[in-house]
Design an enzyme around this catalytic site. Structure first.
Site, mmCIF file in Angstrom:
data_model
loop_
_atom_site.group_PDB
_atom_site.id
_atom_site.type_symbol
_atom_site.label_atom_id
_atom_site.label_comp_id
_atom_site.label_asym_id
_atom_site.label_seq_id
_atom_site.Cartn_x
_atom_site.Cartn_y
_atom_site.Cartn_z
ATOM 1 C CG ASP A 160 42.537 10.664 6.103
ATOM 2 O OD1 ASP A 160 43.050 10.681 7.243
ATOM 3 O OD2 ASP A 160 41.359 9.744 6.057
ATOM 4 N N GLY A 213 46.381 18.652 8.361
ATOM 5 C CA GLY A 213 46.909 18.602 9.630
ATOM 6 C C GLY A 213 48.152 17.754 9.554
ATOM 7 N NE ARG A 214 46.469 12.697 10.952
ATOM 8 C CZ ARG A 214 45.593 11.619 10.786
ATOM 9 N NH1 ARG A 214 46.001 10.653 11.467
ATOM 10 N NH2 ARG A 214 44.680 11.448 9.806
ATOM 11 N N PRO A 264 44.849 23.423 13.677
ATOM 12 C CG PRO A 264 43.199 23.846 15.032
ATOM 13 C CD PRO A 264 43.376 23.601 13.492
ATOM 14 C CB CYS A 318 39.395 17.766 21.460
ATOM 15 S SG CYS A 318 40.941 16.856 22.301
HETATM 16 C C1 LIG Z 1 48.797 15.281 17.465
HETATM 17 C C2 LIG Z 1 47.762 15.891 17.107
HETATM 18 C C3 LIG Z 1 47.252 17.121 17.682
HETATM 19 C C4 LIG Z 1 45.864 17.855 17.449
HETATM 20 N N1 LIG Z 1 45.567 18.852 18.001
HETATM 21 C C5 LIG Z 1 44.480 19.477 17.625
HETATM 22 C C6 LIG Z 1 44.092 20.675 18.109
HETATM 23 O O1 LIG Z 1 44.512 21.340 19.038
HETATM 24 N N2 LIG Z 1 42.738 21.119 17.754
HETATM 25 C C7 LIG Z 1 41.893 20.754 16.818
HETATM 26 O O2 LIG Z 1 40.929 21.225 16.250
HETATM 27 N N3 LIG Z 1 42.503 19.563 16.137
HETATM 28 C C8 LIG Z 1 43.532 18.904 16.391
HETATM 29 N N4 LIG Z 1 44.086 17.806 15.957
HETATM 30 C C9 LIG Z 1 43.122 17.142 14.554
HETATM 31 C C10 LIG Z 1 43.771 18.008 13.552
HETATM 32 O O3 LIG Z 1 43.721 19.302 13.301
HETATM 33 C C11 LIG Z 1 43.075 17.359 12.304
HETATM 34 O O4 LIG Z 1 41.605 17.593 12.429
HETATM 35 C C12 LIG Z 1 43.084 15.739 12.098
HETATM 36 O O5 LIG Z 1 44.572 15.226 12.415
HETATM 37 C C13 LIG Z 1 42.534 15.173 10.821
HETATM 38 O O6 LIG Z 1 43.284 16.169 9.790
HETATM 39 P P1 LIG Z 1 44.753 15.286 9.137
HETATM 40 O O7 LIG Z 1 44.203 14.019 8.386
HETATM 41 O O8 LIG Z 1 45.150 16.321 7.865
HETATM 42 O O9 LIG Z 1 45.749 15.299 10.105
HETATM 43 C C14 LIG Z 1 44.911 17.126 16.347
HETATM 44 C C15 LIG Z 1 45.703 16.033 15.767
HETATM 45 C C16 LIG Z 1 46.889 15.476 15.813
HETATM 46 C C17 LIG Z 1 47.322 14.231 15.204
#
Ligand SMILES: Cc1cc2nc3c(=O)[nH]c(=O)nc-3n(C[C@H](O)[C@H](O)[C@H](O)COP(=O)(O)O)c2cc1C
Length: 340
Positions: free
Chosen positions: A206, A228-229, A18, A102
């Site tokens: 990551d 995520g990203r 999310p 969060c």
């Molecule tokens: C812009 C943004 C919005 C996010 N919104 C949520 C969210 O609504 N709920 C949640 O559990 N995590 C949220 N996250 C965290 C991501 O889901 C994820 O846990 C975090 O970015 C690490 O994973 P990644 O390195 O693959 O991005 C958000 C992250 C970003 C950067």
């Protein structure tokens, strides 16, 4: 009971996380058409949902092709969380996740999100209330490795409480609340949680390549990977990750420049269709950044998209940008990890 977490993870060991203001319906449709199977939409406030806030309802919009789909609730009041959970189940979602990760100060100051990592009893009360309210779909929790504590023990404590209250899985992002998005996701802390509970553990943080997904799986022993990203502007990544998670030799899929252009234009089309011209123009400001990360001469395009509210003009700007690109360009990159 609808499909269990184990069944969903077997079909789809790679899950889109999310992400507020990112994982909207157009994003998910684009991703699914290119290989994403299971997705979350962004967190919604339980309070706002219970009050039937119109903006919150809009965040939950979906279509029949947008399945399987998980919703995520943010909140700390057990009764309100239970009521919101019932609404989510009645709306037909496949999975309900509870946000205990969060890091935003405004959220944690209310005792919500990552703040619940410091209050395992309160967290358990929320789990119990929600679990009592939901009849068919799996309930899970997504959290961080700790609030400030680096050891991973706080995530272990929350995961154990989740398991004891009958939740179906936990997702761990290997950073603390204090870290926000700095540093690196700690895969050994995710492994610590995996060793402490029997319910499935989904690792997060990551992952932007097949190698990252493999390393996360090997170092933590996790049962699934949440990305995520890495999915922003790179909807081709899911197929590559699904392959490696199944042990296949899947070379990373590199889209052509033409495919990247067509995908961004299709994303714009969906934005207009589902969000309306005005909101689409605003959303395209960040979406254009995602798809053009690492591409030469992207700054004038981004600046021009920010100056217009006309989606026809945005389309022309994108076409002109891609027409001027050299034949070989760097592959898609994770914009928010580049600090763009
Ligand atoms: C812009 C943004 C919005 C996010 N919104 C949520 C969210 O609504 N709920 C949640 O559990 N995590 C949220 N996250 C965290 C991501 O889901 C994820 O846990 C975090 O970015 C690490 O994973 P990644 O390195 O693959 O991005 C958000 C992250 C970003 C950067």
């Amino acid at each position: 009971m609808d499909r269990s977490v184990e069944e969903l993870l077997k079909d789809s060991p790679v899950i889109q996380s999310p992400m507020a203001a990112c994982t909207d319906l157009p994003f998910r449709l684009i991703a699914r058409e290119r290989g994403l199977a299971f997705s979350f939409l962004e967190m919604v406030s339980a309070q706002a949902l219970v009050r039937d806030n119109e903006k919150t309802r809009r965040l939950l919009q979906s279509t029949p092709q947008d399945r399987p789909l998980g919703a995520q609730l943010l909140g700390c009041d057990p009764a309100i969380m239970a009521e919101a959970a019932r609404i989510i189940e009645d709306m037909g979602f496949d999975w309900l996740d509870l946000n205990l990760g969060c890091p935003v100060r405004k959220v944690t100051a209310n005792g919500e999100g990552a703040a619940l990592l410091k209050e395992p009893d309160k967290a358990a009360a929320v789990f119990r209330a929600v679990k009592g309210a939901v009849k068919r779909i799996p309930v899970t929790v997504k959290t961080r490795k700790g609030f400030e504590d680096e050891s991973g023990d706080e995530a272990v404590a929350v995961a154990k409480r989740a398991e004891a209250e009958g939740l179906s899985a936990v997702t761990i992002h290997g950073r603390t609340q204090k870290q926000g998005y700095t540093g690196r996701s700690d895969y050994s802390a995710i492994g610590k949680v995996k060793a402490a509970v029997k319910i499935p553990v989904i690792g997060n943080g990551d992952v932007v390549s097949a190698q990252d997904a493999l390393r996360l799986k090997q170092e933590s022993g996790c049962d699934g990977v949440m990305i995520g990203r890495g999915g922003l502007g790179n909807p081709w990544i899911y197929r590559t990750l699904e392959g490696v998670m199944r042990g296949e030799e899947t070379p990373a899929y590199v889209p052509t420049v033409l495919e990247r252009r067509e995908t961004l234009l299709k994303h714009l089309e969906y934005e207009v269709q589902y969000c309306g011209e005005r909101q689409a123009a605003l959303n395209m400001r960040r979406i254009t950044v995602w798809y053009t990360a690492g591409l030469p001469n992207n700054k004038p395009l981004r600046a021009a998209v920010c100056r217009t509210m006309d989606c026809g003009e945005i389309r022309r700007l994108i076409e002109d940008f891609f027409a001027a690109l050299p034949e070989t360009v760097p592959p898609p990159q994770a914009p928010l990890l580049l600090g763009e």
